[in-house]
Enzyme design. Structure first.
Site, PDB file in Angstrom:
ATOM      1  CB  SER A  15      -0.864  -0.079   1.271  1.00 56.82           C
ATOM      2  OG  SER A  15      -1.430   1.134   1.630  1.00 56.82           O
ATOM      3  CB  SER A 141       7.728  10.374   9.763  1.00 56.24           C
ATOM      4  OG  SER A 141       6.709  11.335   9.838  1.00 56.24           O
ATOM      5  CE1 TYR A 154       4.249   6.784  12.168  1.00 54.24           C
ATOM      6  CE2 TYR A 154       4.186   9.187  12.211  1.00 54.24           C
ATOM      7  CZ  TYR A 154       4.389   8.002  11.515  1.00 54.24           C
ATOM      8  OH  TYR A 154       4.728   8.030  10.181  1.00 54.24           O
ATOM      9  CE  LYS A 158       7.557   6.144  10.982  1.00 57.06           C
ATOM     10  NZ  LYS A 158       8.013   5.158   9.995  1.00 57.06           N
ATOM     11  CB  THR A 189      -0.741   6.433   2.196  1.00 50.87           C
ATOM     12  OG1 THR A 189      -0.537   6.773   3.577  1.00 50.87           O
ATOM     13  CG2 THR A 189       0.404   6.991   1.364  1.00 50.87           C
TER      14      THR A 189
HETATM   15  N1  LIG Z   1       1.561   8.731   4.656  1.00 51.79           N
HETATM   16  C1  LIG Z   1       2.193   9.603   5.380  1.00 51.79           C
HETATM   17  O1  LIG Z   1       1.718  10.726   5.622  1.00 51.79           O
HETATM   18  C2  LIG Z   1       3.541   9.272   5.958  1.00 51.79           C
HETATM   19  C3  LIG Z   1       4.358  10.337   6.353  1.00 51.79           C
HETATM   20  C4  LIG Z   1       5.603  10.045   6.892  1.00 51.79           C
HETATM   21  C5  LIG Z   1       6.016   8.734   7.003  1.00 51.79           C
HETATM   22  N2  LIG Z   1       5.197   7.723   6.613  1.00 51.79           N
HETATM   23  C6  LIG Z   1       5.686   6.350   6.770  1.00 51.79           C
HETATM   24  O2  LIG Z   1       5.608   5.696   5.543  1.00 51.79           O
HETATM   25  C7  LIG Z   1       5.549   4.291   5.753  1.00 51.79           C
HETATM   26  C8  LIG Z   1       4.472   3.705   4.853  1.00 51.79           C
HETATM   27  O3  LIG Z   1       3.218   4.226   5.239  1.00 51.79           O
HETATM   28  P1  LIG Z   1       2.077   4.626   4.197  1.00 51.79           P
HETATM   29  O4  LIG Z   1       1.850   6.063   4.335  1.00 51.79           O
HETATM   30  O5  LIG Z   1       2.338   4.053   2.880  1.00 51.79           O
HETATM   31  O6  LIG Z   1       0.820   3.920   4.898  1.00 51.79           O
HETATM   32  P2  LIG Z   1      -0.107   2.680   4.482  1.00 51.79           P
HETATM   33  O7  LIG Z   1      -0.710   2.922   3.165  1.00 51.79           O
HETATM   34  O8  LIG Z   1      -0.977   2.431   5.652  1.00 51.79           O
HETATM   35  O9  LIG Z   1       0.938   1.488   4.340  1.00 51.79           O
HETATM   36  C9  LIG Z   1       1.533   0.886   5.454  1.00 51.79           C
HETATM   37  C10 LIG Z   1       2.238  -0.368   5.021  1.00 51.79           C
HETATM   38  O10 LIG Z   1       2.847  -0.963   6.165  1.00 51.79           O
HETATM   39  C11 LIG Z   1       2.463  -2.337   6.233  1.00 51.79           C
HETATM   40  N3  LIG Z   1       2.385  -2.780   7.623  1.00 51.79           N
HETATM   41  C12 LIG Z   1       1.686  -2.212   8.655  1.00 51.79           C
HETATM   42  N4  LIG Z   1       1.830  -2.964   9.763  1.00 51.79           N
HETATM   43  C13 LIG Z   1       2.625  -4.013   9.428  1.00 51.79           C
HETATM   44  C14 LIG Z   1       3.114  -5.144  10.128  1.00 51.79           C
HETATM   45  N5  LIG Z   1       2.819  -5.382  11.420  1.00 51.79           N
HETATM   46  N6  LIG Z   1       3.902  -6.030   9.470  1.00 51.79           N
HETATM   47  C15 LIG Z   1       4.203  -5.844   8.168  1.00 51.79           C
HETATM   48  N7  LIG Z   1       3.770  -4.793   7.454  1.00 51.79           N
HETATM   49  C16 LIG Z   1       2.994  -3.902   8.075  1.00 51.79           C
HETATM   50  C17 LIG Z   1       1.095  -2.387   5.555  1.00 51.79           C
HETATM   51  O11 LIG Z   1       0.881  -3.684   5.004  1.00 51.79           O
HETATM   52  P3  LIG Z   1      -0.091  -4.835   5.562  1.00 51.79           P
HETATM   53  O12 LIG Z   1      -1.295  -4.170   6.147  1.00 51.79           O
HETATM   54  O13 LIG Z   1      -0.380  -5.637   4.344  1.00 51.79           O
HETATM   55  O14 LIG Z   1       0.730  -5.586   6.569  1.00 51.79           O
HETATM   56  C18 LIG Z   1       1.285  -1.388   4.427  1.00 51.79           C
HETATM   57  O15 LIG Z   1       1.892  -2.012   3.325  1.00 51.79           O
HETATM   58  C19 LIG Z   1       5.295   4.101   7.245  1.00 51.79           C
HETATM   59  O16 LIG Z   1       6.500   3.752   7.875  1.00 51.79           O
HETATM   60  C20 LIG Z   1       4.856   5.477   7.701  1.00 51.79           C
HETATM   61  O17 LIG Z   1       5.152   5.702   9.036  1.00 51.79           O
HETATM   62  C21 LIG Z   1       3.972   7.964   6.078  1.00 51.79           C
END
Ligand SMILES: NC(=O)c1ccc[n+]([C@@H]2O[C@H](COP(=O)([O-])OP(=O)(O)OC[C@H]3O[C@@H](n4cnc5c(N)ncnc54)[C@H](OP(=O)(O)O)[C@@H]3O)[C@@H](O)[C@H]2O)c1
Length: 265
Positions: A15, A141, A154, A158, A189
């Site tokens: 995702s 992040s 969170y 981070k 996302t």
């Molecule tokens: N979106 C933002 O605003 C943002 C900003 C800064 C940093 N980030 C970071 O970006 C990264 C990706 O997040 P995203 O925004 O793409 O969110 P997302 O769409 O919710 O994706 C999160 C991903 O992490 C996986 N995941 C969650 N828990 C897990 C577990 N216990 N074991 C294995 N996989 C796990 C999920 O896969 P499954 O559910 O299939 O396990 C999914 O593929 C994260 O580290 C997040 O902290 C996001």
């Protein structure tokens, strides 16, 4: 640096940012190992990448299950014979005030975001060190630099990621292994939907901040040349977060006063 014929292991590939990274690495000609908990969703991502399906493998992993990391890494190494790039991207966020948050929820955030990333890194390092090459990319992040309301656990996870991988980078120079910390601001996302509330259940909806945020594919496009150049840290955020990071450097107390009244969900 190019990624053609390199093997890239991406966690959180089902995702959002992980999926967008998978598309970019695939376009570049890399072999991919896509990991997260949901096999079916990973298979869909795999199918959507393109015709050269033999370049893409799916390997489920639960980042909260550190006991499985040794065998999962062995399995991952067996898929293409080597791993050149590990992308520690899988993660979860939080939407709850600490007062109403179970300590177990904070532990879950630390387990997935921090111990998940460092645990896989620990397993893959001997392989990279023996080959004297590799890149470890970690999705941190802006929350790894600035704490805000509703994100105690969170932000802690981070900040821990930042401190850990900044330190590890120093140890890895002599082995020619690069550490790249990717620090996005809000990206559109499922992160808010999947965020944990105080009792560990999912928040279940997209926050306003993320509804209008940058798309994950656009984000990856914007950071791509810096990822390839193996930059040590890449910040990708809106002018608002960039300003916040600047104010934090020159006057943390001013930033705290601004954040006190800011909308952060
Ligand atoms: N979106 C933002 O605003 C943002 C900003 C800064 C940093 N980030 C970071 O970006 C990264 C990706 O997040 P995203 O925004 O793409 O969110 P997302 O769409 O919710 O994706 C999160 C991903 O992490 C996986 N995941 C969650 N828990 C897990 C577990 N216990 N074991 C294995 N996989 C796990 C999920 O896969 P499954 O559910 O299939 O396990 C999914 O593929 C994260 O580290 C997040 O902290 C996001």
């Amino acid at each position: 640096m190019h990624y053609k014929n390199k093997t890239v292991w991406i966690t959180g590939a089902s995702s959002g940012i992980g999926e967008a990274l998978a598309k970019a690495f695939y376009r570049e000609g890399a072999n991919l190992i896509l990991s997260s908990r949901r096999a079916e969703t990973l298979e869909k991502v795999k199918k959507g990448l393109g015709e050269e399906q033999e370049r893409v493998k799916v390997l489920t992993i639960d980042l909260a299950d550190s006991k499985s990391f040794q065998s999962k890494t062995k399995e991952a190494l067996g898929l293409f014979g080597q791993i050149d790039v590990l992308v520690n991207n899988g993660g979860i966020s939080q939407r709850s005030v600490f007062e109403e948050t179970d300590i177990d929820t904070i532990r879950q955030l630390m387990e997935v975001n921090f111990f998940g990333s460092i645990g896989l890194t620990k397993e893959i390092l001997p392989h990279m060190i023996s080959r004297k090459s590799g890149q470890i990319i970690v999705t941190s992040s802006v929350a790894g630099k600035i704490g805000t309301k509703f994100r105690t656990g969170y932000a802690a996870s981070k900040h821990a990621v930042q401190g850990f991988f900044d330190s590890l980078r120093q140890e890895l120079y002599e082995h020619h292994i690069d550490v790249t910390l990717l620090c996005p601001g809000p990206i559109k996302t499922n992160i808010t939907k999947n965020a944990l509330t105080g009792d560990g259940s999912s928040f279940g909806k997209m926050g306003d901040l993320h509804e209008t945020a940058m798309d994950a594919n656009e984000m990856v496009q914007k950071v791509w040349s810096r990822l390839k150049a193996r930059k040590e840290e890449i910040i990708i955020s809106s002018p608002k977060e960039r300003l916040a990071l600047f104010v934090k450097r020159i006057s943390p107390s001013l930033l705290n006063r601004i954040l006190k009244n800011s909308k952060v969900v």
